[in-house]
Motif scaffolding. Structure first.
Motif, PDB file in Angstrom:
ATOM      1  N   ALA A 114      45.325  46.584  33.942  1.00  0.00           N
ATOM      2  CA  ALA A 114      44.338  45.806  34.207  1.00  0.00           C
ATOM      3  C   ALA A 114      43.944  46.128  35.914  1.00  0.00           C
ATOM      4  CB  ALA A 114      44.454  44.418  34.164  1.00  0.00           C
ATOM      5  N   VAL A 115      44.989  46.230  36.744  1.00  0.00           N
ATOM      6  CA  VAL A 115      44.897  46.197  38.059  1.00  0.00           C
ATOM      7  C   VAL A 115      44.405  47.681  38.548  1.00  0.00           C
ATOM      8  CG1 VAL A 115      46.091  46.322  40.378  1.00  0.00           C
ATOM      9  CG2 VAL A 115      46.558  44.628  38.864  1.00  0.00           C
ATOM     10  N   GLU A 116      45.095  48.628  37.811  1.00  0.00           N
ATOM     11  CA  GLU A 116      44.628  50.065  38.088  1.00  0.00           C
ATOM     12  C   GLU A 116      43.063  50.211  37.284  1.00  0.00           C
ATOM     13  OE1 GLU A 116      48.419  52.856  37.666  1.00  0.00           O
ATOM     14  OE2 GLU A 116      47.796  51.769  35.783  1.00  0.00           O
ATOM     15  N   ILE A 117      42.758  49.714  36.324  1.00  0.00           N
ATOM     16  CA  ILE A 117      41.235  49.604  35.892  1.00  0.00           C
ATOM     17  C   ILE A 117      40.467  49.332  36.700  1.00  0.00           C
ATOM     18  CG2 ILE A 117      39.625  48.803  34.014  1.00  0.00           C
ATOM     19  CD1 ILE A 117      41.867  50.992  32.824  1.00  0.00           C
ATOM     20  N   GLN A 118      40.634  47.985  37.387  1.00  0.00           N
ATOM     21  CA  GLN A 118      39.733  47.455  38.360  1.00  0.00           C
ATOM     22  C   GLN A 118      39.531  48.352  39.578  1.00  0.00           C
ATOM     23  OE1 GLN A 118      37.574  44.751  38.137  1.00  0.00           O
ATOM     24  NE2 GLN A 118      38.319  44.603  35.803  1.00  0.00           N
ATOM     25  N   ALA A 119      40.667  48.865  39.839  1.00  0.00           N
ATOM     26  CA  ALA A 119      40.835  49.534  41.254  1.00  0.00           C
ATOM     27  C   ALA A 119      39.822  50.986  40.836  1.00  0.00           C
ATOM     28  CB  ALA A 119      42.197  50.077  41.615  1.00  0.00           C
ATOM     29  N   HIS A 120      40.083  51.805  39.873  1.00  0.00           N
ATOM     30  CA  HIS A 120      39.238  52.749  39.422  1.00  0.00           C
ATOM     31  C   HIS A 120      37.738  52.657  39.325  1.00  0.00           C
ATOM     32  CE1 HIS A 120      43.042  54.884  38.571  1.00  0.00           C
ATOM     33  NE2 HIS A 120      42.521  56.020  38.565  1.00  0.00           N
ATOM     34  N   ALA A 121      37.341  51.268  38.852  1.00  0.00           N
ATOM     35  CA  ALA A 121      36.100  51.122  38.567  1.00  0.00           C
ATOM     36  C   ALA A 121      35.280  50.619  40.062  1.00  0.00           C
ATOM     37  CB  ALA A 121      36.043  49.518  37.767  1.00  0.00           C
ATOM     38  N   ARG A 122      36.046  50.104  40.885  1.00  0.00           N
ATOM     39  CA  ARG A 122      35.753  49.715  42.356  1.00  0.00           C
ATOM     40  C   ARG A 122      35.604  50.980  43.201  1.00  0.00           C
ATOM     41  NH1 ARG A 122      38.671  46.081  42.639  1.00  0.00           N
ATOM     42  NH2 ARG A 122      40.694  47.011  43.477  1.00  0.00           N
ATOM     43  N   LYS A 123      36.371  52.010  42.862  1.00  0.00           N
ATOM     44  CA  LYS A 123      36.390  53.242  43.576  1.00  0.00           C
ATOM     45  C   LYS A 123      35.093  54.087  42.997  1.00  0.00           C
ATOM     46  CE  LYS A 123      41.102  53.842  44.820  1.00  0.00           C
ATOM     47  NZ  LYS A 123      42.005  54.509  44.442  1.00  0.00           N
ATOM     48  N   LEU A 124      34.865  54.072  41.947  1.00  0.00           N
ATOM     49  CA  LEU A 124      33.797  54.830  40.985  1.00  0.00           C
ATOM     50  C   LEU A 124      32.540  54.050  41.658  1.00  0.00           C
ATOM     51  CD1 LEU A 124      33.403  57.005  39.322  1.00  0.00           C
ATOM     52  CD2 LEU A 124      33.453  55.519  37.306  1.00  0.00           C
ATOM     53  N   TYR A 125      32.324  52.848  41.529  1.00  0.00           N
ATOM     54  CA  TYR A 125      31.212  52.152  42.029  1.00  0.00           C
ATOM     55  C   TYR A 125      30.858  52.317  43.546  1.00  0.00           C
ATOM     56  CZ  TYR A 125      27.326  48.641  42.542  1.00  0.00           C
ATOM     57  OH  TYR A 125      26.243  47.986  43.019  1.00  0.00           O
ATOM     58  N   GLU A 126      31.960  52.547  44.334  1.00  0.00           N
ATOM     59  CA  GLU A 126      31.585  53.023  45.848  1.00  0.00           C
ATOM     60  C   GLU A 126      31.342  54.326  46.019  1.00  0.00           C
ATOM     61  OE1 GLU A 126      35.303  51.896  47.685  1.00  0.00           O
ATOM     62  OE2 GLU A 126      35.078  49.600  47.554  1.00  0.00           O
ATOM     63  N   ALA A 127      31.775  55.313  45.059  1.00  0.00           N
ATOM     64  CA  ALA A 127      31.198  56.585  45.351  1.00  0.00           C
ATOM     65  C   ALA A 127      29.867  56.800  44.733  1.00  0.00           C
ATOM     66  CB  ALA A 127      32.363  57.337  44.633  1.00  0.00           C
TER      67      ALA A 127
END
Length: 60
Positions: A3-16
């Motif tokens: 779950a932590v990795e999923i949230q991190a990927h989602a956040r990075k994708l949104y920032e990009a």
């Protein structure tokens, strides 16, 4: 992915990609489905869900 990795990927994708992040994730799901990579498809669907939660409810 956990779950932590999923949230991190989602956040990075949104920032990009900003508002286009959800469309980018959907495109990734389609590409991975075509390749037959079921494990990564599931991860990217979870990333899509995380992005939807980050966006919040649709207000009309």
């Amino acid at each position: 992915m956990d779950a932590v990795e999923i949230q991190a990927h989602a956040r990075k994708l949104y920032e990009a990609h900003g508002a286009k992040a959800l469309a980018e994730a959907a495109q990734m799901v389609r590409e991975l489905e075509e390749r037959g990579d079921k494990r990564l498809v599931e991860d990217w669907r979870r990333i899509q869900s995380a992005l939807q939660l980050m966006r919040g409810p649709h207000v009309s």
